[in-house]
Design a protein around this motif. Structure first.
Motif, PDB file in Angstrom:
ATOM      1  N   LEU A 178      10.884  -8.218  11.740  1.00 16.12           N
ATOM      2  CA  LEU A 178      10.675  -6.759  11.502  1.00 16.12           C
ATOM      3  C   LEU A 178      11.748  -5.955  11.746  1.00 16.12           C
ATOM      4  O   LEU A 178      12.503  -6.055  13.169  1.00 16.12           O
ATOM      5  N   VAL A 179      12.477  -5.317  10.896  1.00 13.03           N
ATOM      6  CA  VAL A 179      13.518  -4.510  10.941  1.00 13.03           C
ATOM      7  C   VAL A 179      13.043  -3.431  11.780  1.00 13.03           C
ATOM      8  O   VAL A 179      12.229  -2.835  11.626  1.00 13.03           O
ATOM      9  N   MET A 180      14.086  -2.935  12.383  1.00 13.05           N
ATOM     10  CA  MET A 180      14.007  -1.819  13.301  1.00 13.05           C
ATOM     11  C   MET A 180      14.553  -0.612  12.860  1.00 13.05           C
ATOM     12  O   MET A 180      15.508  -0.428  11.850  1.00 13.05           O
ATOM     13  N   GLY A 181      13.516   0.455  12.931  1.00 14.18           N
ATOM     14  CA  GLY A 181      13.982   2.022  12.476  1.00 14.18           C
ATOM     15  C   GLY A 181      13.687   3.112  13.258  1.00 14.18           C
ATOM     16  O   GLY A 181      12.693   2.828  13.622  1.00 14.18           O
ATOM     17  N   ALA A 182      14.342   3.914  13.031  1.00 13.01           N
ATOM     18  CA  ALA A 182      13.808   5.491  13.579  1.00 13.01           C
ATOM     19  C   ALA A 182      12.872   5.996  12.779  1.00 13.01           C
ATOM     20  O   ALA A 182      13.144   6.227  11.670  1.00 13.01           O
ATOM     21  N   VAL A 183      11.722   6.338  13.366  1.00 18.80           N
ATOM     22  CA  VAL A 183      10.574   7.063  12.462  1.00 18.80           C
ATOM     23  C   VAL A 183      10.548   8.419  12.511  1.00 18.80           C
ATOM     24  O   VAL A 183      10.427   9.042  13.554  1.00 18.80           O
ATOM     25  N   ASP A 184      10.516   9.077  11.550  1.00 22.24           N
ATOM     26  CA  ASP A 184      10.348  10.417  11.287  1.00 22.24           C
ATOM     27  C   ASP A 184       9.425  10.777  10.313  1.00 22.24           C
ATOM     28  O   ASP A 184       9.872  11.078   9.075  1.00 22.24           O
ATOM     29  N   ASP A 198       7.281  10.056   7.330  1.00 23.30           N
ATOM     30  CA  ASP A 198       7.378   8.920   6.525  1.00 23.30           C
ATOM     31  C   ASP A 198       8.729   8.666   6.236  1.00 23.30           C
ATOM     32  O   ASP A 198       8.922   7.773   5.218  1.00 23.30           O
ATOM     33  N   GLU A 199       9.584   8.786   6.669  1.00 26.34           N
ATOM     34  CA  GLU A 199      11.258   8.558   6.571  1.00 26.34           C
ATOM     35  C   GLU A 199      11.596   7.711   7.737  1.00 26.34           C
ATOM     36  O   GLU A 199      11.297   8.100   8.894  1.00 26.34           O
ATOM     37  N   ILE A 200      12.135   6.608   7.328  1.00 24.18           N
ATOM     38  CA  ILE A 200      12.585   5.643   8.450  1.00 24.18           C
ATOM     39  C   ILE A 200      14.022   5.441   7.942  1.00 24.18           C
ATOM     40  O   ILE A 200      14.512   5.068   6.985  1.00 24.18           O
ATOM     41  N   ARG A 209       0.855  -1.307   0.109  1.00 25.10           N
ATOM     42  CA  ARG A 209       0.148   0.057   0.012  1.00 25.10           C
ATOM     43  C   ARG A 209       0.720   1.189  -0.002  1.00 25.10           C
ATOM     44  O   ARG A 209       0.603   2.453  -0.764  1.00 25.10           O
ATOM     45  N   LYS A 210       1.879   1.398   0.531  1.00 25.37           N
ATOM     46  CA  LYS A 210       2.735   2.290   0.656  1.00 25.37           C
ATOM     47  C   LYS A 210       4.261   1.933   0.194  1.00 25.37           C
ATOM     48  O   LYS A 210       4.687   0.641   0.357  1.00 25.37           O
ATOM     49  N   PRO A 211       5.010   2.742  -0.399  1.00 25.66           N
ATOM     50  CA  PRO A 211       6.222   2.215  -1.282  1.00 25.66           C
ATOM     51  C   PRO A 211       6.933   1.655   0.009  1.00 25.66           C
ATOM     52  O   PRO A 211       7.541   2.002   1.014  1.00 25.66           O
ATOM     53  N   THR A 216      12.154   3.127   1.382  1.00 20.88           N
ATOM     54  CA  THR A 216      12.390   3.861   0.027  1.00 20.88           C
ATOM     55  C   THR A 216      12.547   5.272  -0.305  1.00 20.88           C
ATOM     56  O   THR A 216      13.310   5.671  -1.007  1.00 20.88           O
ATOM     57  N   LYS A 217      12.332   5.873   0.865  1.00 22.96           N
ATOM     58  CA  LYS A 217      12.668   7.607   0.757  1.00 22.96           C
ATOM     59  C   LYS A 217      13.997   7.693   1.106  1.00 22.96           C
ATOM     60  O   LYS A 217      14.654   8.700   0.636  1.00 22.96           O
TER      61      LYS A 217
END
Length: 111
Positions: A85-91, A93-95, A29-31, A53-54
């Motif tokens: 589930l890969v972990m990331g910092a969310v800002d 829509d940028e991870i 649904r989202k890139p 992807t961003k």
């Protein structure tokens, strides 16, 4: 935010893995990308999708180490079965993927 206990935290199995393959995920649904991550001999290779992807080009992700939760149940995402589930910092829509500071052995537990 609700506090968790130490025993709650101990249930989460986070491991270091190396991204070995990256593919487009047009049905998401989202890139997003579809990733294959190598967690070493004990866990093996797991598939996941990531909305990264961003910030990342596919070719820049191969060989990159990251941290992932490996003990969630499998989850169907469109026509794809996610196994971690890969972990990331969310800002917004940028991870940004969480990564070890240095190259270390795949499969090492985060604790």
């Amino acid at each position: 935010m609700k506090e968790i206990t130490w025993s709650d935290f101990e249930k989460v199995d986070m491991r270091v893995g190396t991204i070995i393959e990256v593919n487009d995920f047009p049905k998401a649904r989202k890139p997003a990308y579809q990733l294959k991550v190598d967690f070493g001999a004990e866990i093996g290779i797991r598939k996941t999708s990531a909305q990264i992807t961003k910030r990342y080009a596919k070719e820049d992700l191969v060989g990159k180490q990251t941290i992932a939760v490996v003990n969630f149940p499998k989850k169907q995402i469109a026509n794809f079965m996610s196994e971690c589930l890969v972990m990331g910092a969310v800002d917004g829509d940028e991870i940004t993927l969480i990564q070890p500071e240095a190259q270390i052995e795949n499969g090492l537990r985060i604790g």
